[in-house]
Design a protein around this motif. Structure first.
Motif, PDB file in Angstrom:
ATOM      1  N   HIS A 178       0.834  -1.203   0.000  1.00 28.46           N
ATOM      2  CA  HIS A 178       0.000   0.000   0.000  1.00 28.46           C
ATOM      3  C   HIS A 178       0.871   1.257   0.000  1.00 28.46           C
ATOM      4  O   HIS A 178       0.640   2.179  -0.787  1.00 28.46           O
ATOM      5  CB  HIS A 178      -0.925  -0.004   1.212  1.00 28.46           C
ATOM      6  N   TYR A 179       1.878   1.300   0.855  1.00 28.91           N
ATOM      7  CA  TYR A 179       2.744   2.481   0.904  1.00 28.91           C
ATOM      8  C   TYR A 179       3.670   2.546  -0.306  1.00 28.91           C
ATOM      9  O   TYR A 179       4.041   3.633  -0.741  1.00 28.91           O
ATOM     10  CB  TYR A 179       3.524   2.527   2.223  1.00 28.91           C
TER      11      TYR A 179
ATOM     12  N   LEU B 194       2.716   1.659  -3.344  1.00 27.40           N
ATOM     13  CA  LEU B 194       1.845   2.255  -4.358  1.00 27.40           C
ATOM     14  C   LEU B 194       1.594   3.734  -4.072  1.00 27.40           C
ATOM     15  O   LEU B 194       1.415   4.529  -4.996  1.00 27.40           O
ATOM     16  CB  LEU B 194       0.523   1.487  -4.430  1.00 27.40           C
ATOM     17  N   LEU B 195       1.616   4.105  -2.811  1.00 31.03           N
ATOM     18  CA  LEU B 195       1.481   5.516  -2.439  1.00 31.03           C
ATOM     19  C   LEU B 195       2.692   6.314  -2.909  1.00 31.03           C
ATOM     20  O   LEU B 195       2.555   7.402  -3.470  1.00 31.03           O
ATOM     21  CB  LEU B 195       1.317   5.628  -0.924  1.00 31.03           C
TER      22      LEU B 195
ATOM     23  N   LYS C 174       0.443   5.614  -7.509  1.00 26.74           N
ATOM     24  CA  LYS C 174      -0.705   4.844  -7.990  1.00 26.74           C
ATOM     25  C   LYS C 174      -1.887   4.924  -7.036  1.00 26.74           C
ATOM     26  O   LYS C 174      -2.993   4.566  -7.395  1.00 26.74           O
ATOM     27  CB  LYS C 174      -0.293   3.395  -8.223  1.00 26.74           C
ATOM     28  N   ILE C 175      -1.641   5.364  -5.810  1.00 21.57           N
ATOM     29  CA  ILE C 175      -2.692   5.615  -4.828  1.00 21.57           C
ATOM     30  C   ILE C 175      -2.569   7.071  -4.409  1.00 21.57           C
ATOM     31  O   ILE C 175      -1.466   7.557  -4.158  1.00 21.57           O
ATOM     32  CB  ILE C 175      -2.549   4.694  -3.596  1.00 21.57           C
ATOM     33  N   ASP C 176      -3.689   7.746  -4.321  1.00 18.45           N
ATOM     34  CA  ASP C 176      -3.682   9.152  -3.931  1.00 18.45           C
ATOM     35  C   ASP C 176      -4.199   9.276  -2.502  1.00 18.45           C
ATOM     36  O   ASP C 176      -5.388   9.095  -2.247  1.00 18.45           O
ATOM     37  CB  ASP C 176      -4.559   9.955  -4.892  1.00 18.45           C
ATOM     38  N   ASN C 177      -3.290   9.537  -1.575  1.00 12.32           N
ATOM     39  CA  ASN C 177      -3.647   9.741  -0.179  1.00 12.32           C
ATOM     40  C   ASN C 177      -2.702  10.796   0.390  1.00 12.32           C
ATOM     41  O   ASN C 177      -1.667  10.472   0.966  1.00 12.32           O
ATOM     42  CB  ASN C 177      -3.539   8.425   0.598  1.00 12.32           C
TER      43      ASN C 177
END
Length: 177
Positions: A91-92, A94-95, A99-102
């Motif tokens: 998850h991190y 991809l962050l 690829k992940i917007d957070n």
């Protein structure tokens, strides 16, 4: 699982377990990953029982005296703790790769700036945030930064910003298994 006693195929039993049991054990595991040993053991007990059941279906006898780690290795199922760590790290990853917007989680991860005259990778890549409470110590961002620093220290060839997800996941499993 009690209703599936007549199934003899390994793939059918594993598919039923993954769909009905493990999906509930791993749901939202990035947030609620248990940091106390007793809760971790309660979750792992479910998977260990299934591994022993699957071993009995595959080999014809129940493994009473075999260690749980041996049984899970023989049936080819990773522990839930390893899967939770890998899910958090992916998850991190991809962050960091965009690829992940957070933005909230990304703002809590800081890069370590090395002093002027140091060797490459003498300090961890990510700055571990200072925390004052146990709740903050076991928060997802703090755990992820600590695990990512451990991973990059043991495997310097891992690039958090340009590696492929499959290679990153493989290195995670090598590092933490």
């Amino acid at each position: 699982m009690r209703q599936s006693a007549r199934f003899t195929g390994r793939h059918a039993i594993v598919a039923i377990y993954f769909a009905f049991v493990r999906s509930k054990l791993e749901f939202n595991s990035i947030v609620w990953d248990p940091h106390e040993t007793k809760y971790n053991l309660l979750l792992e007990r479910v998977q260990r029982k299934f591994c022993r059941y699957l071993y009995m279906k595959m080999y014809g006898y129940y493994p009473y005296l075999y260690p749980s780690l041996f049984v899970s290795g023989m049936v080819g199922i990773d522990s839930l703790e390893l899967r939770r760590k890998c899910a958090l790290l992916v998850h991190y990853f991809l962050l960091f790769t965009g690829k992940i917007d957070n933005p909230t989680a990304l703002s809590r991860c800081g890069l370590s700036a090395p002093p002027q005259y140091t060797r490459l990778r003498s300090r961890p890549l990510l700055a571990t945030p200072r925390v004052r409470t146990r709740t903050a110590q076991y928060a997802a961002t703090h755990r992820a930064v600590t695990l990512l620093n451990t991973l990059t220290a043991q495997h310097p060839d891992v690039d958090l910003f340009h590696s492929s997800v499959q290679m990153f996941l493989q290195k995670c499993k090598e590092c933490f298994s």
